[in-house]
Design a protein around this motif. Structure first.
Motif, PDB file in Angstrom:
ATOM      1  N   ILE A 404       5.353  -4.491  -7.886  1.00 39.31           N
ATOM      2  CA  ILE A 404       4.764  -4.935  -6.614  1.00 39.31           C
ATOM      3  C   ILE A 404       4.074  -3.764  -5.922  1.00 39.31           C
ATOM      4  O   ILE A 404       2.951  -3.888  -5.413  1.00 39.31           O
ATOM      5  CB  ILE A 404       5.854  -5.545  -5.711  1.00 39.31           C
ATOM      6  N   ILE A 405       4.730  -2.610  -5.915  1.00 38.53           N
ATOM      7  CA  ILE A 405       4.169  -1.439  -5.255  1.00 38.53           C
ATOM      8  C   ILE A 405       2.939  -0.942  -6.002  1.00 38.53           C
ATOM      9  O   ILE A 405       1.982  -0.442  -5.392  1.00 38.53           O
ATOM     10  CB  ILE A 405       5.238  -0.333  -5.147  1.00 38.53           C
ATOM     11  N   ASN A 406       2.925  -1.082  -7.334  1.00 44.55           N
ATOM     12  CA  ASN A 406       1.767  -0.627  -8.112  1.00 44.55           C
ATOM     13  C   ASN A 406       0.529  -1.435  -7.774  1.00 44.55           C
ATOM     14  O   ASN A 406      -0.585  -0.885  -7.749  1.00 44.55           O
ATOM     15  CB  ASN A 406       2.079  -0.740  -9.606  1.00 44.55           C
ATOM     16  N   ASP A 407       0.685  -2.729  -7.523  1.00 45.78           N
ATOM     17  CA  ASP A 407      -0.466  -3.537  -7.105  1.00 45.78           C
ATOM     18  C   ASP A 407      -1.054  -3.010  -5.801  1.00 45.78           C
ATOM     19  O   ASP A 407      -2.281  -2.937  -5.643  1.00 45.78           O
ATOM     20  CB  ASP A 407      -0.050  -5.003  -6.936  1.00 45.78           C
ATOM     21  N   LEU A 408      -0.176  -2.632  -4.869  1.00 49.01           N
ATOM     22  CA  LEU A 408      -0.648  -2.051  -3.613  1.00 49.01           C
ATOM     23  C   LEU A 408      -1.314  -0.702  -3.860  1.00 49.01           C
ATOM     24  O   LEU A 408      -2.349  -0.387  -3.272  1.00 49.01           O
ATOM     25  CB  LEU A 408       0.528  -1.895  -2.642  1.00 49.01           C
ATOM     26  N   SER A 409      -0.728   0.095  -4.755  1.00 51.34           N
ATOM     27  CA  SER A 409      -1.280   1.418  -5.042  1.00 51.34           C
ATOM     28  C   SER A 409      -2.688   1.314  -5.621  1.00 51.34           C
ATOM     29  O   SER A 409      -3.591   2.071  -5.232  1.00 51.34           O
ATOM     30  CB  SER A 409      -0.362   2.163  -6.010  1.00 51.34           C
ATOM     31  N   MET A 423      -3.559  -1.640   5.976  1.00 50.65           N
ATOM     32  CA  MET A 423      -2.400  -2.154   6.712  1.00 50.65           C
ATOM     33  C   MET A 423      -2.127  -3.614   6.360  1.00 50.65           C
ATOM     34  O   MET A 423      -0.963  -4.034   6.280  1.00 50.65           O
ATOM     35  CB  MET A 423      -2.631  -2.009   8.208  1.00 50.65           C
ATOM     36  N   LEU A 424      -3.193  -4.384   6.119  1.00 53.04           N
ATOM     37  CA  LEU A 424      -2.992  -5.781   5.710  1.00 53.04           C
ATOM     38  C   LEU A 424      -2.333  -5.848   4.333  1.00 53.04           C
ATOM     39  O   LEU A 424      -1.408  -6.646   4.102  1.00 53.04           O
ATOM     40  CB  LEU A 424      -4.338  -6.515   5.685  1.00 53.04           C
ATOM     41  N   LEU A 425      -2.796  -5.001   3.415  1.00 56.52           N
ATOM     42  CA  LEU A 425      -2.195  -4.964   2.082  1.00 56.52           C
ATOM     43  C   LEU A 425      -0.753  -4.502   2.137  1.00 56.52           C
ATOM     44  O   LEU A 425       0.102  -4.988   1.382  1.00 56.52           O
ATOM     45  CB  LEU A 425      -3.003  -4.030   1.181  1.00 56.52           C
ATOM     46  N   LEU A 426      -0.469  -3.568   3.025  1.00 52.38           N
ATOM     47  CA  LEU A 426       0.901  -3.101   3.185  1.00 52.38           C
ATOM     48  C   LEU A 426       1.797  -4.232   3.673  1.00 52.38           C
ATOM     49  O   LEU A 426       2.935  -4.386   3.202  1.00 52.38           O
ATOM     50  CB  LEU A 426       0.938  -1.926   4.165  1.00 52.38           C
ATOM     51  N   LYS A 430       5.098  -5.819   1.696  1.00 53.55           N
ATOM     52  CA  LYS A 430       6.435  -5.954   2.299  1.00 53.55           C
ATOM     53  C   LYS A 430       6.937  -7.392   2.215  1.00 53.55           C
ATOM     54  O   LYS A 430       8.131  -7.630   1.978  1.00 53.55           O
ATOM     55  CB  LYS A 430       6.391  -5.477   3.744  1.00 53.55           C
ATOM     56  N   LYS A 431       6.038  -8.360   2.384  1.00 52.21           N
ATOM     57  CA  LYS A 431       6.449  -9.756   2.274  1.00 52.21           C
ATOM     58  C   LYS A 431       6.882 -10.090   0.846  1.00 52.21           C
ATOM     59  O   LYS A 431       7.848 -10.826   0.641  1.00 52.21           O
ATOM     60  CB  LYS A 431       5.296 -10.671   2.701  1.00 52.21           C
ATOM     61  N   ARG A 432       6.158  -9.546  -0.127  1.00 51.44           N
ATOM     62  CA  ARG A 432       6.520  -9.810  -1.525  1.00 51.44           C
ATOM     63  C   ARG A 432       7.877  -9.194  -1.867  1.00 51.44           C
ATOM     64  O   ARG A 432       8.690  -9.813  -2.563  1.00 51.44           O
ATOM     65  CB  ARG A 432       5.438  -9.252  -2.454  1.00 51.44           C
TER      66      ARG A 432
END
Length: 503
Positions: A404-409, A423-426, A430-432
């Motif tokens: 999940i964190i890698n998708d954000l990265s 901030m929207l992606l963050l 967090k929801k995921r």
């Protein structure tokens, strides 16, 4: 009595035309062929003929030399530009005439001369001995000229706009500390671009020394600190220290030079480091590093791993356990985790899960045929750790979280990313993760159980008391396996990640 004919030359008149040509009228009389008059006539005619003039001959020769030099120079510049664009070294270990490989520059120039008759005609042995343009100093001069022209284009593209600076320090092959300076700005088309301004050698990595090096480089290109509107560094104290860090020193001179730590880099440093604060997760990554060192540190074991993995893939394809397709089932290898390489820990987990069975086989061979006892003992412990339910559970738990964190990265590494979108992606991330905490336990436990069944790893009854291998049984609290894996591991590790993201 025989008469010898002679040709007598008598000069009658000399006329100069309007175009500047000289016309001489002679009266030719018979005279001996090699007479003084005949020789004088020949020399006079040669003198009048401008095409045979010494200056004309020298000029013609100089023009040809200039053309040959231009062809030779353009060929050398083309080779140098190609090597610079590819980031390849110029010189070889042996550049002598008898060498079979004289290095990239000379070999590329010979290749060009072999396929271009015009270049071959003026290069190497066909060039003047002191004008072959293959000297190391000439290469350096042309490289400096290319760097200067490139920098001028960057400065022209920047114009009078504001810019941000991105700095990083590293050592080159000569073990010299180099400060790399990158400019980030908006060009005339409205696109955000990043351009490498240059490198600056620094003898010290203190914040003050880095500041002096930065100011020297900027002033050398006519740039002012007052035009800086952003700073981007890594997480070291000499860069982002609140008191004496480089960002603080720049802010003292320009209050508009806001510091922004790379979000993706921050995720890698913070979230993985926070996860390692949990003893079980730290143990997981410790075992991962040992596996990479033992198996990946030897070419022989690495080749054995590839062969076993290829055999497993072929067998799985025959049994229709995996699907065929373009880009699928590619040859893979173990990825070494790195604290400064974004997503490396996630890649390590994926590669280990994919090659789990092959790794066990290679480690078993080391246990049986290891060269010395320490090596066999280390491989035996790794096999024992890998075939435990706790290792498999932690492996899949961190794979799910870091996935999940890698998708954000990856999203944060996009060049068109801004703070609002970040901030929207963050928030989505967090929801995921929160959704995984609320509803993901059963899915994870089923995934772990199927993996254990596939590779013959003993599963646990969640209602039995937990018996930890690394915990003193006398002092251990009596909790069930369900409580340990769901509360002490699953919930706790996820809560740590959420707390760090919320912070």
């Amino acid at each position: 009595m025989s008469w010898v004919t002679k040709e007598v030359v008598i000069l009658l008149s000399v006329k100069v035309s309007k175009t500047g040509k000289v016309k001489i009228n002679f009266v030719n009389m018979r005279e001996e062929h090699n007479s003084a008059h005949k020789k004088a006539l020949s020399k006079c005619q040669d003198l009048i003929n401008q095409e045979q003039h010494i200056e004309t001959s020298l000029a013609r020769s100089s023009e040809q030399n200039r053309q040959n030099y231009s062809i030779r120079l353009n060929a050398v510049i083309d080779c140098i530009r190609w090597l610079l664009a590819q980031g390849l070294p110029f010189r070889g270990h042996d550049e002598s005439q008898n060498s079979i490989n004289q290095g990239n520059f000379l070999e590329l120039l010979k290749f060009l001369a072999h396929h271009n008759e015009e270049v071959r005609r003026v290069s190497f042995d066909n060039a003047p001995g002191n004008d072959k343009l293959i000297c190391h100093n000439i290469q350096k001069d042309i490289v400096r000229a290319c760097a200067l022209e490139t920098t001028n284009v960057i400065l022209k593209e920047l114009g009078d706009n504001f810019f941000s600076i991105l700095l990083d320090e590293s050592r080159d092959v000569s073990v010299k500390e180099q400060l790399a300076v990158v400019l980030r700005f908006v060009d005339s088309k409205g696109c955000v671009v990043e351009r490498l301004l240059g490198f600056k050698h620094v003898t010290s990595t203190t914040a003050q020394a880095l500041k002096c090096a930065l100011l020297d480089l900027l002033s050398a290109h006519g740039l002012s600190v007052s035009r800086i509107r952003g700073q981007g560094y890594d997480g070291t104290s000499n860069m982002q220290g609140e008191i004496n860090g480089l960002k603080t020193l720049i802010l003292k001179e320009n209050e508009c030079a806001y510091f922004v730590h790379c979000f993706s880099h921050q995720l890698q440093l913070a979230l993985v480091a926070v996860a390692k604060n949990h003893i079980n997760i730290a143990s997981l990554f410790h075992v991962l590093c040992n596996i990479v060192n033992v198996v990946g540190g030897s070419c022989k074991r690495h080749d054995a791993l590839r062969e076993k993995q290829a055999a497993r893939i072929i067998k799985a394809l025959e049994n229709e356990e995996i699907t065929k397709g373009r880009g699928l089932n590619q040859e893979s290898t173990l990825v070494r985790p790195s604290d400064t390489w974004w997503g490396s820990h996630y890649s390590t987990l994926l590669s280990l899960i994919q090659m789990f069975g092959s790794l066990i086989d290679v480690l078993d061979e080391i246990v049986e045929d290891g060269s010395h006892s320490d090596q066999r003992v280390e491989a035996l412990h790794l096999v024992k750790d890998m075939q435990s339910f706790e290792f498999v559970f932690n492996l899949h738990l961190m794979k799910s979280i870091l996935g999940i964190i890698n998708d954000l990265s990856l999203a944060l590494q996009r060049k068109d990313q801004d703070i609002r979108q970040a901030m929207l992606l963050l928030g989505i991330c967090k929801k995921r993760i929160q959704g995984m905490r609320d509803d993901g336990w059963s899915t994870l436990l089923e995934e772990v159980s199927n993996f254990c069944e596939k590779f013959h790893v003993d599963t646990l009854n969640m209602n039995y008391l937990y018996v930890g291998e690394r915990r003193s049984r006398r002092r251990a609290e009596k909790v069930t396996n369900l409580h340990h894996y769901q509360v002490e591991l699953f919930n706790t590790v996820i809560d740590i990640q959420l707390q760090e993201l919320n912070f």
